[in-house]
Structure formats: structure tokens, C-alpha cells
Design a protein around this motif. Structure first.
Motif, PDB file in Angstrom:
ATOM      1  N   ALA A 314       0.828  -1.210   0.000  1.00 50.65           N
ATOM      2  CA  ALA A 314       0.000   0.000   0.000  1.00 50.65           C
ATOM      3  C   ALA A 314       0.859   1.256   0.000  1.00 50.65           C
ATOM      4  O   ALA A 314       0.400   2.327  -0.387  1.00 50.65           O
ATOM      5  CB  ALA A 314      -0.933   0.014   1.208  1.00 50.65           C
ATOM      6  N   PRO A 317       2.506   2.138  -4.453  1.00 46.30           N
ATOM      7  CA  PRO A 317       1.606   1.890  -5.580  1.00 46.30           C
ATOM      8  C   PRO A 317       2.314   1.899  -6.936  1.00 46.30           C
ATOM      9  O   PRO A 317       1.871   1.222  -7.863  1.00 46.30           O
ATOM     10  CB  PRO A 317       0.587   3.025  -5.484  1.00 46.30           C
ATOM     11  N   VAL A 320       3.338  -1.318  -9.187  1.00 50.60           N
ATOM     12  CA  VAL A 320       2.507  -2.149 -10.069  1.00 50.60           C
ATOM     13  C   VAL A 320       2.928  -2.018 -11.527  1.00 50.60           C
ATOM     14  O   VAL A 320       2.650  -2.894 -12.350  1.00 50.60           O
ATOM     15  CB  VAL A 320       0.994  -1.845  -9.922  1.00 50.60           C
ATOM     16  N   PRO A 327      -2.960   0.013  -8.499  1.00 51.61           N
ATOM     17  CA  PRO A 327      -2.738   0.566  -7.156  1.00 51.61           C
ATOM     18  C   PRO A 327      -3.790   0.096  -6.153  1.00 51.61           C
ATOM     19  O   PRO A 327      -3.487  -0.103  -4.969  1.00 51.61           O
ATOM     20  CB  PRO A 327      -2.829   2.075  -7.393  1.00 51.61           C
ATOM     21  N   LEU A 331      -3.249  -1.711  -2.346  1.00 49.94           N
ATOM     22  CA  LEU A 331      -3.908  -1.420  -1.065  1.00 49.94           C
ATOM     23  C   LEU A 331      -4.516  -2.685  -0.473  1.00 49.94           C
ATOM     24  O   LEU A 331      -4.367  -2.978   0.716  1.00 49.94           O
ATOM     25  CB  LEU A 331      -5.008  -0.366  -1.255  1.00 49.94           C
ATOM     26  N   HIS A 352      -0.675   6.526   2.954  1.00 49.75           N
ATOM     27  CA  HIS A 352      -2.041   6.492   2.421  1.00 49.75           C
ATOM     28  C   HIS A 352      -3.020   5.752   3.327  1.00 49.75           C
ATOM     29  O   HIS A 352      -4.220   5.812   3.113  1.00 49.75           O
ATOM     30  CB  HIS A 352      -2.069   5.891   1.015  1.00 49.75           C
TER      31      HIS A 352
ATOM     32  N   PRO B 327      -3.967  12.389   5.195  1.00 49.19           N
ATOM     33  CA  PRO B 327      -3.776  11.903   3.821  1.00 49.19           C
ATOM     34  C   PRO B 327      -5.064  11.984   2.997  1.00 49.19           C
ATOM     35  O   PRO B 327      -5.021  12.248   1.792  1.00 49.19           O
ATOM     36  CB  PRO B 327      -3.327  10.455   4.028  1.00 49.19           C
ATOM     37  N   PRO B 351       0.432   7.844  -8.545  1.00 45.98           N
ATOM     38  CA  PRO B 351       0.223   6.398  -8.415  1.00 45.98           C
ATOM     39  C   PRO B 351      -1.118   6.033  -7.773  1.00 45.98           C
ATOM     40  O   PRO B 351      -1.845   5.184  -8.291  1.00 45.98           O
ATOM     41  CB  PRO B 351       1.416   5.945  -7.560  1.00 45.98           C
TER      42      PRO B 351
END
Lengths: 414, 414
Positions: A314, A317, A320, A327, A331, A352, B327, B351
Motif C-alpha cells: 500500500a 503503488p 505495479v 494501485p 492497497l 495512504h 492523507p 500512483p
């Protein structure tokens, strides 16, 4: 019994979270790695004999014997490897870890990482970069010359620089890198830049001349995996400190030798629980596909064992683009890992997720109960020696390893 | 009329997206900045006279005059500044940009950035680091000595290194930094590390001696804002290429001189639309609060003008630890900016938004229609000269600037 396991796991997790791995110096493998001698070659994963080794691991063994001057042709090296005169052993049995084939031979320079909280040490080689490299089983002159340059020229400069800056707090640097889109296994772009940044001045000051300084800096600047090996040693130093706690069901090692996937568990001593290693799913470089891939290989799964790598997806991202997926899937990967872990590492906050700590401390019971296996990011090696990396992606550890371990724990606890 | 504006805006946006700013070299301001002479001092924001300058800008003017040897005490410098013998002008009138006070004096070294697509150039000084620095109005001997060292020692080495690597593709480096948690304005940690990485070898090779190389590398390593100034020049070179397109309602500059906030619009020539600059909201360093803050200052809003900075917040969730918020709010900030922009810059993929491009090209019509003003990240300066940065946060540009500009456009288009 459950409360006894819970208590053991609390202690095991606490030892992971309280560990503080610091890069102290660089030394020669034979001088520092316990049990290393001139006839020993260490490899990734659980123990394996020459006859069962896959192509890239055999290639790396051949390269290491050539590098050590124990053979003058690949054929001679293979003959020596098969002769029984060489002792092969797991890096993990010697406080060490190695990416992919994970070969450590006596003359190689290794990072020396100390877990300052618990006093134990761990070792890892210096990263060679991309393309045709020993860890993917390549052993031609270009590969060996690079290793010689690394040992004779780069390592002494890096050693002096690391010592000049008083060591590097790897845990703090990993935390920063996770804030910068690394997951610490397949993506170490930020960490490698921070590592270079921390040492650049000292490299310039400690190199024998400007050209050597420039070459060392350029070699590091050109390799976004520079930081992978110190990270792996940091994770090894961390997980070793949590190993050997009676009753703990926490995984302290996951590793692959290219043939077998193996795990070790804190409360189950030095025993490995193994099953056949699988071929990763991922993105292949042009011209290659799954038919060329070796089964998964390497000790780099020590990152996931310590709660980063695939567990910190997470935070990363952008990865990928390299391993496939979206993304959103990154997560989800992290969210899923919270279901099979004992806790969260606040030192490694994922921006995030509002700085929630990475899922840390795989519990074999939770893996078996939920049917969720640890998420592992990995590089893909060609199955023939001497070719190198052909892609990157994900691999599933075999559930059998975790089932065996749960059964062994049930037996151990009566 | 609307279709005429739309067509002009399409061209303006296209010029932003097609721009390719490359750092070519470092030169002395008087040698390269058009219209710069021994009696000229450039400052951030729209034009302003000495009598209306705020504390930190006055402090920077005093420091620049001391640095240039035009005065030997701060009092003498202030007298000279008030005498009418010094021509003050906006950096923006000279293809230049400067953070905070934005002072550029004739002897200062500046980055030379060329927009290789359109051939125009932009200039910015070298970043001094944190704490007591000229751009926050500090001017004691420590500040001046640092500037002298930067001009006499660091700049020649950096210049040689930049030229030795054949220049630096700033757009590509900014794109990487955005994948690594930078937004390019308040957070340039990844970009600064990548910038150091790109130059480290060449610095070692081109420095006069090892100690100088080490000091330059350590200065850069210690300053996570190193990359801010090249980024600002890159954004300036980009937005200048999109300026002057008749009928375009796209903003090509937002800048503050510490007293006024001003914007310029592609289709409205060299005119500034100004209103009083506000005090930022944010996190203050210990011992400071809003009562100590200067109104917002600096040309660094060229980053938001070009679609990064506050517009790329979704890429930089870790920044909330520095400027406040969560965030989630960072994601919302970027989403909101899509509502007032003409397009998206695919080169700067975020991303976590599945690599969606940053919102780019502020349309004064959309700002006025939606009531949404551009999102700006900023540092906070103490209102007294000589103290420096006291915090970081967000600032709202005054809506009046955009209303004035829309009215001017209506008039211009009949």
C-alpha cells in the motif's frame, strides 16, 4: 494453551518491533560469518544438495567457485561442486541472507548489521545491479570482473564511508523509504537514493582518488537495488532476535532455494517446513514467459517476514508498473496481510493508510485458519544458469509449509 | 467567444504539456539574466517598492546589498535601498523565479534551465537550506558566508558536474519524484535525492579536491529542498512557453512579494492582477504562531501554476506531517483542483489515482465560476527580517485576483 501461545507471540512481536538494526561496517565473509570456511558456500533458502539445485543456483555456485579460484572452467567448477568437497549450507544457518541464489563465498565482502537492541548480527553481500549477475546464476567474465571490482575497489571505500558516518540507522532509513513509495523488496528506489545520499560525502572523502570515488558513486547511482541487501540484513537481524521463543507461532524466516520453499517458526527451533517452490506470476521482460521461469528463489522474503515487501504494498503503488496489477490491488494486499499478522509496526507507517503501521509478524495459525498465504513480491530468474532476471511479480508460498508447522506446534505443545 | 477562448486554452495547455525543461548549466546572474545589471535586484512576486516591502523581503534586500559589497552595515544597506539608486524588479519580468523573498543579485549563481521544446530559458538561484537563510530575510555573517561559499566553491563544481552529465531532464526527474511522494513544492525530498544521485559521480570527478567534493555532496545531502529551485525554474520555463496566447484564460504565473499576491494570465499580456497576500494556515515550529507570520511570500507558487505542488498533494500524503491535515485531505485537494484546471499532465502520474495526471492549467473562468481557489502549499516566514522560517502550511490566493482577470479578459475580448 492458546493464552500460552499468545503470550509467546506478544514477546516475539515485541522483539521485532523493538529491534534497531544498524549498518556498522563491511567485512570479508570468511572473517565475520560464523561457521564460514574456505570450503563452505552459502546459498538462499532451506538446505539443498547440488543434485537438487535449480539452474540459477547451480550457475551461481559455478560462478562462486570460479571467483574463489577453486576451478578454472565452469565444467571443473561443476565437477568440484558435485564431488562432495564443498559444503553447501543455508545463509540462514549463518546469520546471513542473500537475494535470489544468495551465494556467499569466503572472499566476498558483506554488510555487517547489528541489532543494537538485542546485540545479534546479520550479514548480506553487496548488490551487483541488474542484468547478468551472479545471483541470477550468471558467471561469465563480465560477472566475475564486476564482483572482483566490488570486492577490491568498492567495498573498501564503502566500508570506510560507513564507518566515517558512524554507521547507518537502517530502521530509520527504511521508514523514510516507505514514505517515499518503496516496499523494500522489489522497489528500493528511494532507499537506494537515501543510502547513496547518506554516504556520498564520506565516499568522496575516503576514496583513494577522485576517479574511484566517482566510479563507486556511479555504480551505486545506477543500481536502484543497492539498498535491498542492507534491508535484507536488517530484516534478518530483526527476525533472528525474535526466534527461539517457546510456544510462539510467529514465522521468523521464509526463504526459497529455487527448488523448495521453506519457513521457520519462532517456537519450533531450527527446523524448516518445506514444500516445492512455485513459479511466480508477473510481468516478463520482452522475449520471456513463464516457460522460461525458474521456481521462486531467494532469501529476500525475509522482508515480508519482517512486515515489509509485499506486506507494505500500500506504500508503493508505483510498483505495479513493474510487477503488474493496479494501485487498488496494492492497497488490498496490505489490508489482507493484517488478517494473518500479530500486529503492526508503527515505525513503518503507510502514508495512504493514515500512517498505519505495516502488518507485521506472520502467525502460522492465522494463515491456516484464514487460508490466506503471505503476499510475496519477487524477481523472476531464468531457469537456465547464466541468463539472469527475466521478470518480476508475485509468488504464493505453499500452504503446506504452514500446515506442517501448525501440526508440529500442536505436537510440541502436547 | 467561448469557442475562441477554448481554442486558445487548448493551445496554451498543449504548450505546457509539450514543454521539456532541461537543466543545462549554472551561470552568474549578471551574465545570463536578461536586463540584469549591477544596480538591479530581483525579488519574488509582482513588482513592489522598498517602502511597501515586508520584513523578510527587506531583510533579503539588505543581505543582498551586503553580499554585493554595496554597503558595509545593514543600516547603510537599508539607506541605499531607500535611496532610489537600486532598481527593484520582479524575477518574473526577467525569466527568473525565486523562493520566499526570491532575491537575485548580480553576482549570484543561477541554474540555467532550457525548455527544449520551445527554446526559452528560465533561471533560479541555488537553494541555501534551512534555518537562517537569505530567502527568509536573514542576513548575518553566517548567511552571507554560506552564500559566498555557494558562489565560489559549490556552484563551479555543480556547474561542471551538470555539464559533464549532459544536463538533467527535469521533467523526467520530477515525474519520478512524484512517484516517490514529492509534490514538488514543500516536499522535494525524493527529487533532491535523485538530483544528488544524478550528479554525485560527476561532482567527485570534477571537484578540485576530495574535501571540496565531500563538502558539496554533504551540503546537498543535508538539504531536502535542493531540488526546489531547479523545479521552480522548470515550471517557469514551462509556463513562459504558454504565455501570450491571445484569448487564453490560463494562469501562467502566481507569485507573492510578501505584501501582494499576483497572477498573470496567458492572454492578458504582462499585466499583474493583485490583491493583499494572506497569512498561511499551517503548523508552526515550537515557539511561533500566526502572530509572528509574514503574509505569504515567494515565486514558488509557480509549481502550482504548472500543476504540481498543492495540485499534486495526492501523490505526497506524507507531507501532511509537515503542513498539517490528513492523507485523505491530500487526496481531496487534488480532486478539487481537477475542477479548476484545463487538463491533466500525463507526464506527472499520481500512483494512488491509478497514475492519473496532475490537474494542470488553472482557468480563471473556472476559479470564478466554482468559487474554488488554487490550492497552495507554502513555507511560513517570520514577519521580522533575519529570523527565517517558522512553519509550513497552506495559503489561499485571494479570489479578487481571479475576478479582476476575468473582467479584464471580458474587456479585452469586447
Amino acid at each position: 494453551m492458546s493464552s500460552r501461545i499468545d503470550e509467546a507471540n506478544r514477546e516475539a512481536l515485541e522483539r521485532v518491533l523493538k529491534s534497531r538494526p544498524v549498518l556498522k561496517t563491511i567485512a570479508i565473509a570468511r572473517d565475520v560469518i560464523p561457521g564460514m570456511d574456505e570450503n563452505t558456500l552459502l546459498h538462499a533458502g532451506p538446505p539443498i544438495t547440488w543434485d537438487r539445485m535449480s539452474g540459477p543456483v547451480r550457475g551461481a555456485v559455478i560462478g562462486a567457485l570460479l571467483l574463489e579460484g577453486r576451478a578454472s572452467t565452469p565444467e571443473e567448477a561443476a565437477e568440484l561442486a558435485a564431488s562432495g568437497k564443498i559444503r553447501f549450507d543455508s545463509c540462514h544457518h549463518h546469520q546471513a541472507v542473500g537475494p535470489m541464489a544468495g551465494l556467499i563465498s569466503p572472499s566476498m565482502p558483506v554488510y555487517v548489521v547489528e541489532n543494537e537492541t538485542y546485540g545479534n548480527r546479520a550479514y548480506a553481500t553487496l548488490n551487483e545491479g541488474y542484468g547478468k549477475v551472479l545471483r541470477y546464476g550468471a558467471y561469465d567474465e563480465e560477472v566475475l570482473n564486476r564482483l572482483r571490482w566490488m570486492a577490491n575497489t568498492m567495498a573498501p571505500v564503502l566500508k570506510a564511508a560507513i564507518e566515517a558516518v558512524g554507521g547507518i540507522d537502517l530502521k530509520a532509513m527504511m521508514a523514510q523509504a516507505i514514505h517515499m513509495g518503496d516496499e523494500g523488496h522489489n522497489r528500493n528506489k528511494a532507499g537506494s537514493a537515501l543510502f547513496l545520499r547518506a554516504l556520498a560525502g564520506a565516499i568522496a572523502r575516503n576514496a583513494p582518488d577522485a576517479e574511484t570515488a566517482a566510479q563507486v558513486l556511479e555504480f551505486m547511482a545506477g543500481n536502484e537495488l543497492t539498498f535491498l541487501n542492507p534491508v535484507m540484513a536488517a530484516c534478518k537481524a530483526t527476525m533472528d532476535a525474535a526466534h527461539g521463543i517457546e510456544g510462539s507461532t510467529m514465522v521468523t524466516a521464509m526463504a526459497r532455494n529455487g527448488t523448495d520453499f521453506g519457513i521457520r517458526v519462532s517456537g519450533l527451533g531450527d527446523r524448516w517446513f518445506t514444500a516445492p517452490s512455485k513459479v511466480p506470476d508477473g510481468l516478463y521482460f520482452p522475449g520471456f514467459g513463464p516457460e522460461h521461469a525458474n521456481p521462486d528463489v531467494g532469501d529476500s522474503t525475509i522482508t515480508e517476514t519482517a512486515g515489509i515487501g509485499g506486506f507494505a504494498m500500500a506504500a508503493a503503488p508505483a510498483i505495479v508498473q513493474f510487477i503488474g496489477g493496479t494501485p487498488e490491488m496494492a492497497l488490498e494486499a496490505t489490508h489482507e496481510m493484517y488478517e494473518i499478522t500479530l500486529g503492526e509496526n508503527e515505525a513503518f507507517g503507510i502514508p495512504h493508510l493514515n500512517f498505519r503501521g505495516t502488518p507485521t509478524g506472520i502467525d502460522i495459525r492465522k494463515v491456516v485458519e484464514t487460508g490466506i498465504v503471505p503476499r510475496i513480491n519477487t524477481g523472476i530468474a531464468h531457469k537456465e544458469p547464466g541468463i539472469g532476471q527475466i521478470g518480476a511479480g508475485l509468488v504464493q508460498p505453499p500452504m503446506e509449509c504452514f500446515i506442517q508447522a501448525v501440526e508440529a506446534m500442536a505436537e510440541a505443545l502436547g
